[in-house]
Design a protein around this motif. Structure first.
Motif, PDB file in Angstrom:
ATOM      1  N   PHE A 182      22.276  58.927  -4.150  1.00  0.00           N
ATOM      2  CA  PHE A 182      21.789  60.209  -3.645  1.00  0.00           C
ATOM      3  C   PHE A 182      20.378  60.486  -4.165  1.00  0.00           C
ATOM      4  CE2 PHE A 182      21.413  64.813  -4.733  1.00  0.00           C
ATOM      5  CZ  PHE A 182      21.233  65.304  -3.455  1.00  0.00           C
ATOM      6  N   LEU A 183      20.156  60.245  -5.463  1.00  0.00           N
ATOM      7  CA  LEU A 183      18.840  60.515  -6.050  1.00  0.00           C
ATOM      8  C   LEU A 183      17.737  59.675  -5.418  1.00  0.00           C
ATOM      9  CD1 LEU A 183      19.718  60.858  -9.842  1.00  0.00           C
ATOM     10  CD2 LEU A 183      19.360  62.684  -8.151  1.00  0.00           C
ATOM     11  N   LYS A 184      18.080  58.499  -4.918  1.00  0.00           N
ATOM     12  CA  LYS A 184      17.098  57.618  -4.265  1.00  0.00           C
ATOM     13  C   LYS A 184      17.017  57.852  -2.763  1.00  0.00           C
ATOM     14  CE  LYS A 184      18.002  54.021  -7.650  1.00  0.00           C
ATOM     15  NZ  LYS A 184      18.674  52.764  -7.908  1.00  0.00           N
ATOM     16  N   SER A 185      17.904  58.672  -2.234  1.00  0.00           N
ATOM     17  CA  SER A 185      18.022  58.856  -0.787  1.00  0.00           C
ATOM     18  C   SER A 185      16.846  59.619  -0.201  1.00  0.00           C
ATOM     19  CB  SER A 185      19.321  59.594  -0.444  1.00  0.00           C
ATOM     20  OG  SER A 185      19.222  60.967  -0.824  1.00  0.00           O
ATOM     21  N   ASP A 186      16.650  59.433   1.097  1.00  0.00           N
ATOM     22  CA  ASP A 186      15.636  60.194   1.827  1.00  0.00           C
ATOM     23  C   ASP A 186      15.934  61.684   1.772  1.00  0.00           C
ATOM     24  OD1 ASP A 186      14.319  57.878   2.509  1.00  0.00           O
ATOM     25  OD2 ASP A 186      15.220  57.738   4.515  1.00  0.00           O
ATOM     26  N   ILE A 187      17.205  62.039   1.745  1.00  0.00           N
ATOM     27  CA  ILE A 187      17.594  63.453   1.703  1.00  0.00           C
ATOM     28  C   ILE A 187      17.042  64.108   0.438  1.00  0.00           C
ATOM     29  CG2 ILE A 187      19.568  65.025   1.441  1.00  0.00           C
ATOM     30  CD1 ILE A 187      21.146  63.100   3.275  1.00  0.00           C
ATOM     31  N   TYR A 188      17.370  63.541  -0.718  1.00  0.00           N
ATOM     32  CA  TYR A 188      16.925  64.140  -1.971  1.00  0.00           C
ATOM     33  C   TYR A 188      15.408  64.024  -2.132  1.00  0.00           C
ATOM     34  CZ  TYR A 188      16.359  65.232  -6.878  1.00  0.00           C
ATOM     35  OH  TYR A 188      15.943  65.805  -8.063  1.00  0.00           O
ATOM     36  N   GLN A 189      14.870  62.857  -1.836  1.00  0.00           N
ATOM     37  CA  GLN A 189      13.424  62.666  -2.001  1.00  0.00           C
ATOM     38  C   GLN A 189      12.643  63.608  -1.090  1.00  0.00           C
ATOM     39  OE1 GLN A 189      11.925  60.812  -4.421  1.00  0.00           O
ATOM     40  NE2 GLN A 189      14.027  60.568  -5.159  1.00  0.00           N
TER      41      GLN A 189
END
Length: 186
Positions: free
Chosen positions: A170-177
């Motif tokens: 999740f932390l590396k995901s496009d959503i979080y970023q």
């Protein structure tokens, strides 16, 4: 939903967002509703169910999965991420268990336990969670006389799965970023 007078974002038994919403539009909706709902200078940027700016804590989410799960906006973002990985049932089950622990009456506990069981635990459930057969059998054996701790072992397993496996992605995901970039640009 997002445009109405009440945001029922976390009903574990009903999808909170339309299936045709993509992540970008979900957050655009959150932000635009947030700005429309401002009631005064001190309330600008608030949603009815958010005590403050829904994206104000995005940077803290990288500290722990608990930071994500303790914040409604974090739950929404994490849920969207899990949905993209076809594992949305994990957060839905975890949230359902959190609500279950708050139940005060036996009839409500029995009803809710049966809903959680049929939705997430029983074999071939519509949103079957990935737990070991011993845990599943123990819940099945005791579902006729549920207690407030009936789902604790399964909830801990799902929490551990989310913390260990899903949260780092999740932390590396496009959503979080993307959310981080949005908060940095404000």
């Amino acid at each position: 939903m997002l445009g109405g007078g009440h945001l029922d974002l976390f009903s574990p038994f009903t999808p909170s967002l339309p299936n045709n919403h993509n992540t970008t539009s979900v957050w655009q909706d959150l932000i635009s509703v947030s700005h429309r709902r401002g009631r005064g200078d001190g309330d600008k940027g608030r949603l009815c169910c958010f005590p403050k700016d829904p994206l104000g804590d995005v940077e803290t989410w990288s500290e722990s999965v608990d930071k994500v799960l303790s914040c409604k906006a974090g739950q929404i973002a994490f849920r969207e991420f899990l949905k993209s990985e076809y594992s949305e049932e994990n957060i839905l089950f975890w949230l359902a268990c959190e609500e279950y622990k708050k139940i005060k009456t036996v009839p409500e506990m029995i009803s809710s336990a049966n809903r959680i069981y049929s939705e997430f635990v029983q074999t071939e459930a519509p949103r079957q969670i990935n737990i070991d057969c011993g845990t599943r059998e123990n819940i099945t054996k005791n579902i006729s006389q549920p207690s407030l701790t009936s789902f604790d072992t399964a909830q801990k397993l799902i929490y551990s799965l989310m913390a260990r496996d899903c949260y780092p992605r999740f932390l590396k995901s496009d959503i979080y970023q993307g959310l981080l970039r949005r908060t940095d640009s404000r």
